[in-house]
Design a protein around this motif. Structure first.
Motif, mmCIF file in Angstrom:
data_model
loop_
_atom_site.group_PDB
_atom_site.id
_atom_site.type_symbol
_atom_site.label_atom_id
_atom_site.label_comp_id
_atom_site.label_asym_id
_atom_site.label_seq_id
_atom_site.Cartn_x
_atom_site.Cartn_y
_atom_site.Cartn_z
ATOM 1 N N UNK A 148 47.737 31.954 -37.204
ATOM 2 C CA UNK A 148 46.589 32.244 -36.337
ATOM 3 C C UNK A 148 45.273 32.043 -37.075
ATOM 4 N N UNK A 149 45.186 32.503 -38.311
ATOM 5 C CA UNK A 149 43.965 32.353 -39.096
ATOM 6 C C UNK A 149 43.694 30.885 -39.413
ATOM 7 N N UNK A 150 44.733 30.085 -39.509
ATOM 8 C CA UNK A 150 44.561 28.647 -39.770
ATOM 9 C C UNK A 150 44.363 27.855 -38.480
ATOM 10 N N UNK A 151 44.305 28.566 -37.336
ATOM 11 C CA UNK A 151 44.140 27.955 -36.008
ATOM 12 C C UNK A 151 45.254 26.966 -35.702
ATOM 13 N N UNK A 152 46.428 27.185 -36.301
ATOM 14 C CA UNK A 152 47.597 26.351 -36.017
ATOM 15 C C UNK A 152 48.381 27.026 -34.900
ATOM 16 N N UNK A 153 47.936 26.816 -33.657
ATOM 17 C CA UNK A 153 48.510 27.543 -32.536
ATOM 18 C C UNK A 153 49.976 27.199 -32.256
ATOM 19 N N UNK A 154 50.394 25.915 -32.338
ATOM 20 C CA UNK A 154 51.827 25.643 -32.149
ATOM 21 C C UNK A 154 52.700 26.392 -33.148
ATOM 22 N N UNK A 155 52.273 26.444 -34.421
ATOM 23 C CA UNK A 155 53.063 27.170 -35.423
ATOM 24 C C UNK A 155 53.019 28.671 -35.171
ATOM 25 N N UNK A 156 51.874 29.160 -34.690
ATOM 26 C CA UNK A 156 51.772 30.586 -34.375
ATOM 27 C C UNK A 156 52.760 30.966 -33.280
ATOM 28 N N UNK A 157 52.797 30.158 -32.192
ATOM 29 C CA UNK A 157 53.743 30.437 -31.114
ATOM 30 C C UNK A 157 55.185 30.232 -31.562
ATOM 31 N N UNK B 45 44.425 26.823 -27.072
ATOM 32 C CA UNK B 45 44.990 28.131 -27.429
ATOM 33 C C UNK B 45 46.374 28.347 -26.817
ATOM 34 N N UNK B 46 46.734 27.534 -25.822
ATOM 35 C CA UNK B 46 48.077 27.613 -25.249
ATOM 36 C C UNK B 46 48.706 26.225 -25.288
ATOM 37 N N UNK B 47 49.443 25.916 -26.348
ATOM 38 C CA UNK B 47 50.112 24.614 -26.428
ATOM 39 C C UNK B 47 51.285 24.540 -25.458
ATOM 40 N N UNK B 48 51.764 23.335 -25.234
ATOM 41 C CA UNK B 48 52.900 23.141 -24.339
ATOM 42 C C UNK B 48 54.189 23.616 -25.011
ATOM 43 N N UNK B 49 55.228 23.914 -24.226
ATOM 44 C CA UNK B 49 56.504 24.301 -24.828
ATOM 45 C C UNK B 49 57.041 23.242 -25.787
ATOM 46 N N UNK B 50 56.853 21.965 -25.422
ATOM 47 C CA UNK B 50 57.336 20.889 -26.281
ATOM 48 C C UNK B 50 56.669 20.901 -27.645
ATOM 49 N N UNK B 51 55.337 21.149 -27.672
ATOM 50 C CA UNK B 51 54.614 21.181 -28.944
ATOM 51 C C UNK B 51 55.080 22.343 -29.808
ATOM 52 N N UNK B 52 55.365 23.474 -29.176
ATOM 53 C CA UNK B 52 55.820 24.644 -29.937
ATOM 54 C C UNK B 52 57.219 24.416 -30.491
ATOM 55 N N UNK B 53 58.111 23.844 -29.672
ATOM 56 C CA UNK B 53 59.469 23.567 -30.160
ATOM 57 C C UNK B 53 59.459 22.509 -31.271
ATOM 58 N N UNK B 54 58.546 21.569 -31.147
ATOM 59 C CA UNK B 54 58.419 20.564 -32.208
ATOM 60 C C UNK B 54 57.928 21.203 -33.504
ATOM 61 N N UNK B 55 56.943 22.116 -33.381
ATOM 62 C CA UNK B 55 56.455 22.831 -34.567
ATOM 63 C C UNK B 55 57.561 23.692 -35.179
ATOM 64 N N UNK B 56 58.367 24.299 -34.324
ATOM 65 C CA UNK B 56 59.469 25.115 -34.815
ATOM 66 C C UNK B 56 60.496 24.254 -35.552
ATOM 67 N N UNK B 57 60.739 23.071 -35.030
ATOM 68 C CA UNK B 57 61.707 22.165 -35.647
ATOM 69 C C UNK B 57 61.239 21.699 -37.021
#
Length: 250
Positions: A212-221, A35-47
């Motif tokens: 959030x509904x798709x449980x894609x937490x990196x994309x949610x963050x 439920x709490x991905x790493x900053x790197x995973x979130x930035x990668x999802x954002x990219x």
């Protein structure tokens, strides 16, 4: 000189941003939970977010904010100036403002949606309601705080009513308007998030809840960070307007 002042401010922002990411990463290590991905995973999802989808969702949110703020400014400026310059109108409208201002505006969301539907109108109106009463009160108080002697000086040199408004009343009102918008933007963006959950397929609120509904937490963050970036850019825009039009305060 201005550039020299901006550089330390920019460095402080970067330092705080770095510290926030360090705290985030430490919390991620301690929790060790999806439920709490790493900053790197979130930035990668954002990219990896599609530029078209990001532009579409951010664009819809910005348009709603812009329309709501513009409506609040037009109506609030008119009523605030009227109350600030006319004791009669102030006595008539003051009880109305003070009786309606304390009502939690987010509680009006179901009512607004019942009357105006789930479409764009209700979303824009909610943002307008959040800002409207604060603009009215700030403009009224700002205009009333202008010493009458200021107008007397302009009268003595033959200034017209329009010149008095442009050179004294409007700058006095604009100063408090920018401060009010800066304070209220965070609340307006929060309300926008709630309104975008219903009756829409575009907007950052919809994007975050969909992830959030798709449980894609990196994309949610990633969506949350983009939403925060929108708010940050709007704050910078208000600061730029303050710097450009409020030179007399410096």
């Amino acid at each position: 000189m201005v550039k020299k002042r901006r550089l330390p401010h920019l460095l402080r922002l970067l330092f705080v941003f770095l510290c926030m990411n360090i705290v985030w990463y430490i919390t991620y290590l301690l929790m060790n939970h999806p439920i709490l991905p790493s900053p790197g995973a979130v930035y990668e999802a954002m990219f990896h977010l599609g530029a078209r989808d990001v532009g579409l969702n951010v664009g819809y949110s910005l348009l709603r904010i812009f329309e709501g703020v513009l409506l609040a400014l037009l109506i609030g400026l008119l009523i605030g100036l009227l109350m600030g310059r006319s004791p009669l109108w102030n006595r008539l409208l003051d009880p109305v403002v003070y009786l309606t201002y304390p009502i939690p505006k987010i509680a009006l969301l179901p009512v607004v949606m019942l009357f105006f539907g789930l479409g764009e109108t209700s979303k824009v109106l909610m943002i307008m309601l959040i800002l409207l009463f604060q603009v009215i009160i700030s403009v009224r108080d700002g205009v009333k705080a202008i010493p009458e002697s200021t107008y007397d000086v302009l009268t003595s040199i033959g200034a017209s009513t329009g010149q008095k408004f442009w050179n004294v009343t409007l700058p006095g009102a604009l100063s408090v308007i920018l401060s009010t918008i800066r304070i209220s933007l965070g609340t307006a963006i929060s309300v926008l998030f709630f309104t975008e959950i219903y009756g829409t397929e575009h907007g950052m609120g919809f994007f975050i809840m969909d992830a959030w509904l798709r449980l894609d937490y990196p994309e949610m963050y990633a969506g949350i960070m983009l939403f925060s970036l929108v708010g940050f850019v709007l704050f910078l825009l208000v600061d730029i307007l303050d710097y450009k039009f409020m030179k007399w305060r410096r």
